[in-house]
Design a protein around this motif. Structure first.
Motif, PDB file in Angstrom:
ATOM      1  N   ALA A 165     -20.429  19.220 -62.270  1.00 16.05           N
ATOM      2  CA  ALA A 165     -21.228  17.997 -63.349  1.00 16.05           C
ATOM      3  C   ALA A 165     -21.518  17.360 -62.309  1.00 16.05           C
ATOM      4  CB  ALA A 165     -21.058  17.162 -63.796  1.00 16.05           C
ATOM      5  N   GLY A 166     -23.354  17.023 -61.501  1.00 21.26           N
ATOM      6  CA  GLY A 166     -23.612  16.492 -60.948  1.00 21.26           C
ATOM      7  C   GLY A 166     -24.675  15.479 -61.499  1.00 21.26           C
ATOM      8  N   PHE A 167     -24.749  14.251 -60.640  1.00 17.78           N
ATOM      9  CA  PHE A 167     -25.581  12.678 -61.056  1.00 17.78           C
ATOM     10  C   PHE A 167     -25.210  12.122 -59.912  1.00 17.78           C
ATOM     11  CE2 PHE A 167     -20.891  12.508 -62.632  1.00 17.78           C
ATOM     12  CZ  PHE A 167     -20.819  10.824 -62.106  1.00 17.78           C
ATOM     13  N   LYS A 168     -26.341  10.894 -59.536  1.00 13.71           N
ATOM     14  CA  LYS A 168     -26.521  10.106 -58.843  1.00 13.71           C
ATOM     15  C   LYS A 168     -25.995   8.809 -59.374  1.00 13.71           C
ATOM     16  CE  LYS A 168     -29.914   7.880 -55.581  1.00 13.71           C
ATOM     17  NZ  LYS A 168     -31.029   7.728 -55.725  1.00 13.71           N
ATOM     18  N   VAL A 169     -24.784   8.186 -58.261  1.00 12.54           N
ATOM     19  CA  VAL A 169     -24.369   6.943 -59.158  1.00 12.54           C
ATOM     20  C   VAL A 169     -25.131   5.434 -58.353  1.00 12.54           C
ATOM     21  CG1 VAL A 169     -22.378   4.963 -59.425  1.00 12.54           C
ATOM     22  CG2 VAL A 169     -21.815   7.542 -59.226  1.00 12.54           C
ATOM     23  N   GLU A 170     -26.335   5.172 -59.448  1.00 14.81           N
ATOM     24  CA  GLU A 170     -27.756   4.135 -58.285  1.00 14.81           C
ATOM     25  C   GLU A 170     -26.873   3.794 -58.342  1.00 14.81           C
ATOM     26  OE1 GLU A 170     -30.546   4.899 -58.545  1.00 14.81           O
ATOM     27  OE2 GLU A 170     -30.385   6.553 -60.064  1.00 14.81           O
ATOM     28  N   TYR A 171     -25.854   2.190 -58.531  1.00 18.18           N
ATOM     29  CA  TYR A 171     -25.347   0.920 -57.188  1.00 18.18           C
ATOM     30  C   TYR A 171     -24.821   1.807 -55.557  1.00 18.18           C
ATOM     31  CZ  TYR A 171     -20.436   1.383 -58.621  1.00 18.18           C
ATOM     32  OH  TYR A 171     -18.725   1.443 -58.200  1.00 18.18           O
ATOM     33  N   LEU A 172     -24.434   2.706 -56.113  1.00 18.10           N
ATOM     34  CA  LEU A 172     -24.045   3.458 -54.458  1.00 18.10           C
ATOM     35  C   LEU A 172     -25.025   3.971 -54.099  1.00 18.10           C
ATOM     36  CD1 LEU A 172     -20.823   5.024 -55.814  1.00 18.10           C
ATOM     37  CD2 LEU A 172     -21.009   2.431 -54.983  1.00 18.10           C
ATOM     38  N   LYS A 173     -26.058   4.323 -54.875  1.00 18.87           N
ATOM     39  CA  LYS A 173     -27.300   5.670 -54.430  1.00 18.87           C
ATOM     40  C   LYS A 173     -26.499   6.401 -53.323  1.00 18.87           C
ATOM     41  CE  LYS A 173     -30.178   2.141 -54.719  1.00 18.87           C
ATOM     42  NZ  LYS A 173     -30.908   1.767 -56.278  1.00 18.87           N
ATOM     43  N   THR A 174     -25.502   7.590 -53.830  1.00 18.15           N
ATOM     44  CA  THR A 174     -25.186   8.393 -53.532  1.00 18.15           C
ATOM     45  C   THR A 174     -25.059   9.505 -54.773  1.00 18.15           C
ATOM     46  OG1 THR A 174     -23.490   7.272 -52.168  1.00 18.15           O
ATOM     47  CG2 THR A 174     -22.558   9.199 -52.350  1.00 18.15           C
ATOM     48  N   ARG A 175     -25.448  10.562 -54.603  1.00 16.25           N
ATOM     49  CA  ARG A 175     -24.884  11.724 -55.330  1.00 16.25           C
ATOM     50  C   ARG A 175     -23.505  13.065 -55.258  1.00 16.25           C
ATOM     51  NH1 ARG A 175     -27.680  14.640 -59.146  1.00 16.25           N
ATOM     52  NH2 ARG A 175     -27.631  17.753 -59.120  1.00 16.25           N
ATOM     53  N   TYR A 176     -22.656  12.705 -56.682  1.00 17.07           N
ATOM     54  CA  TYR A 176     -22.233  13.573 -56.624  1.00 17.07           C
ATOM     55  C   TYR A 176     -22.011  14.911 -57.609  1.00 17.07           C
ATOM     56  CZ  TYR A 176     -20.161   8.570 -54.710  1.00 17.07           C
ATOM     57  OH  TYR A 176     -19.791   8.157 -53.581  1.00 17.07           O
ATOM     58  N   VAL A 177     -21.431  15.816 -57.678  1.00 21.05           N
ATOM     59  CA  VAL A 177     -21.367  17.290 -58.518  1.00 21.05           C
ATOM     60  C   VAL A 177     -19.354  17.138 -57.964  1.00 21.05           C
ATOM     61  CG1 VAL A 177     -20.952  19.365 -58.292  1.00 21.05           C
ATOM     62  CG2 VAL A 177     -22.526  18.597 -56.751  1.00 21.05           C
ATOM     63  N   LEU A 178     -19.061  16.905 -59.722  1.00 21.67           N
ATOM     64  CA  LEU A 178     -17.996  16.914 -59.975  1.00 21.67           C
ATOM     65  C   LEU A 178     -17.353  18.071 -60.933  1.00 21.67           C
ATOM     66  CD1 LEU A 178     -18.022  13.082 -61.807  1.00 21.67           C
ATOM     67  CD2 LEU A 178     -17.572  14.480 -59.383  1.00 21.67           C
ATOM     68  N   ASN A 179     -15.945  18.297 -60.893  1.00 16.25           N
ATOM     69  CA  ASN A 179     -15.376  19.420 -61.209  1.00 16.25           C
ATOM     70  C   ASN A 179     -13.810  19.244 -61.524  1.00 16.25           C
ATOM     71  OD1 ASN A 179     -16.474  22.488 -61.103  1.00 16.25           O
ATOM     72  ND2 ASN A 179     -17.373  21.347 -59.717  1.00 16.25           N
ATOM     73  N   GLY A 180     -13.191  19.198 -62.161  1.00 14.27           N
ATOM     74  CA  GLY A 180     -12.102  19.349 -63.395  1.00 14.27           C
ATOM     75  C   GLY A 180     -11.866  18.158 -64.285  1.00 14.27           C
ATOM     76  N   LYS A 181     -11.093  17.674 -64.925  1.00 13.35           N
ATOM     77  CA  LYS A 181     -10.937  17.397 -66.393  1.00 13.35           C
ATOM     78  C   LYS A 181     -11.155  15.126 -66.078  1.00 13.35           C
ATOM     79  CE  LYS A 181      -6.536  16.306 -68.907  1.00 13.35           C
ATOM     80  NZ  LYS A 181      -5.480  16.479 -69.343  1.00 13.35           N
ATOM     81  N   MET A 182     -10.993  15.470 -66.997  1.00  9.80           N
ATOM     82  CA  MET A 182     -10.970  13.922 -67.040  1.00  9.80           C
ATOM     83  C   MET A 182     -10.744  13.331 -69.244  1.00  9.80           C
ATOM     84  SD  MET A 182     -15.219  13.385 -68.318  1.00  9.80           S
ATOM     85  CE  MET A 182     -16.026  14.088 -69.182  1.00  9.80           C
ATOM     86  N   ASP A 183      -9.591  12.133 -68.893  1.00 13.41           N
ATOM     87  CA  ASP A 183      -9.805  11.731 -70.603  1.00 13.41           C
ATOM     88  C   ASP A 183     -10.104  10.862 -70.585  1.00 13.41           C
ATOM     89  OD1 ASP A 183      -7.402  13.590 -70.247  1.00 13.41           O
ATOM     90  OD2 ASP A 183      -6.029  12.718 -69.055  1.00 13.41           O
ATOM     91  N   PHE A 184     -10.435  10.517 -72.282  1.00 12.77           N
ATOM     92  CA  PHE A 184     -11.285   9.369 -72.715  1.00 12.77           C
ATOM     93  C   PHE A 184     -10.301   8.690 -73.223  1.00 12.77           C
ATOM     94  CE2 PHE A 184     -14.318  12.416 -71.894  1.00 12.77           C
ATOM     95  CZ  PHE A 184     -15.363  11.802 -71.708  1.00 12.77           C
ATOM     96  N   ASN A 185     -10.610   7.487 -74.091  1.00  9.46           N
ATOM     97  CA  ASN A 185      -9.476   6.497 -74.429  1.00  9.46           C
ATOM     98  C   ASN A 185     -10.585   5.999 -75.454  1.00  9.46           C
ATOM     99  OD1 ASN A 185      -9.739   4.170 -73.208  1.00  9.46           O
ATOM    100  ND2 ASN A 185      -7.536   4.997 -72.113  1.00  9.46           N
ATOM    101  N   ASN A 186     -10.422   4.494 -75.780  1.00 12.37           N
ATOM    102  CA  ASN A 186     -11.538   3.685 -76.007  1.00 12.37           C
ATOM    103  C   ASN A 186     -12.145   2.644 -75.543  1.00 12.37           C
ATOM    104  OD1 ASN A 186     -11.024   4.817 -78.850  1.00 12.37           O
ATOM    105  ND2 ASN A 186      -9.037   3.344 -79.506  1.00 12.37           N
ATOM    106  N   GLN A 187     -11.022   1.853 -74.137  1.00 12.87           N
ATOM    107  CA  GLN A 187     -11.638   1.581 -73.287  1.00 12.87           C
ATOM    108  C   GLN A 187     -12.194   2.319 -72.222  1.00 12.87           C
ATOM    109  OE1 GLN A 187      -8.228   0.835 -74.651  1.00 12.87           O
ATOM    110  NE2 GLN A 187      -9.722  -0.338 -76.050  1.00 12.87           N
ATOM    111  N   LYS A 188     -11.932   3.781 -72.029  1.00 12.11           N
ATOM    112  CA  LYS A 188     -11.940   4.516 -70.426  1.00 12.11           C
ATOM    113  C   LYS A 188     -12.088   5.781 -70.431  1.00 12.11           C
ATOM    114  CE  LYS A 188      -9.042   1.049 -68.412  1.00 12.11           C
ATOM    115  NZ  LYS A 188      -7.576   0.614 -67.491  1.00 12.11           N
ATOM    116  N   ILE A 189     -12.601   5.975 -69.236  1.00 13.74           N
ATOM    117  CA  ILE A 189     -12.388   7.674 -68.651  1.00 13.74           C
ATOM    118  C   ILE A 189     -12.166   7.799 -68.217  1.00 13.74           C
ATOM    119  CG2 ILE A 189     -14.268   9.439 -68.265  1.00 13.74           C
ATOM    120  CD1 ILE A 189     -15.932   8.092 -70.169  1.00 13.74           C
TER     121      ILE A 189
END
Length: 222
Positions: A165-189
């Protein structure tokens, strides 16, 4: 008629969703052809309705999502709408959503479960993170992912897995590619042991969270 054996059928041959603004003002742009077959009975007594529909070539805010197949049942005795939805591109099923909308529940009428087969293209989130993330690609898989609450304030809980999963975070002006797990709840990822590679090829593990409000208004704490 109030007799269950008396049935009617209503068909929508093709309705252009771009014309919905003429009937109901919305603050976003949609395109696609809506086709439906609706049957009903007991309209004046205990109504029962069934629907099979297709949104062909659905586009939201300029992003093409493919075809959406929806089947639904409403029965007056249950006071709920039960629905099954498939998001497909070509012959591939990308996302399945099953559940119900409880009409008399004013606190949490929404109760749906989402699951993926091969994964959903991550760029499907583009309309919701515009200005915060760009250049989005790769896939995300969902597991035990539940949506509850209200349509105006959805509550999400579940697990997701990044796959290149790749994307550029605009406020950091940096592109990242991610692999792995994330947990979702009502307020946070929540991000734990997430493998990260930046635009220069440097690798790291990412920890932290992304706060959100109904999967909007994202705040990064990474």
């Amino acid at each position: 008629s109030d007799r269950p054996e008396d049935k009617f059928t209503f068909q929508i041959g093709k309705f252009d969703l771009a014309n919905i603004q003429e009937f109901y003002p919305i603050d976003f742009e949609v395109e696609g052809d809506f086709i439906a077959n609706i049957t009903g009975s007991g309209v004046l007594g205990k109504p029962h309705f069934e629907m099979r529909s297709l949104i062909q070539d659905f586009v939201y805010e300029g992003y093409d999502y493919g075809n959406i197949y929806v089947s639904g049942v409403y029965d007056d005795s249950l006071d709920e709408v039960v629905a099954n939805t498939h998001l497909m591109r070509g012959q591939d099923t990308l996302l399945v959503m099953d559940g119900a909308y409880h009409l008399s529940d004013t606190v949490s009428p929404v109760d749906f479960t989402l699951s993926t087969i091969e994964g959903v293209p991550l760029n499907y989130i583009s309309p919701f993170v515009e200005g915060e993330l760009s250049g989005i690609d790769g896939k995300v898989r969902l597991n035990k992912f539940n949506v509850s609450g209200k349509l105006s304030d959805p509550q999400v809980n579940g697990e997701g897995f990044f796959d290149e999963a790749g994307f550029k975070v605009e406020y950091l002006k940096t592109r990242y590619v991610l692999n792995g797990k994330m947990d979702f709840n009502n307020q946070k990822i929540l991000l734990k042991d997430l493998k990260v590679k930046d635009g220069k090829g440097a690798k790291a593990e990412l920890y932290g969270d992304i706060r959100h409000r109904a999967l909007q208004e994202f705040t990064f704490n990474l």
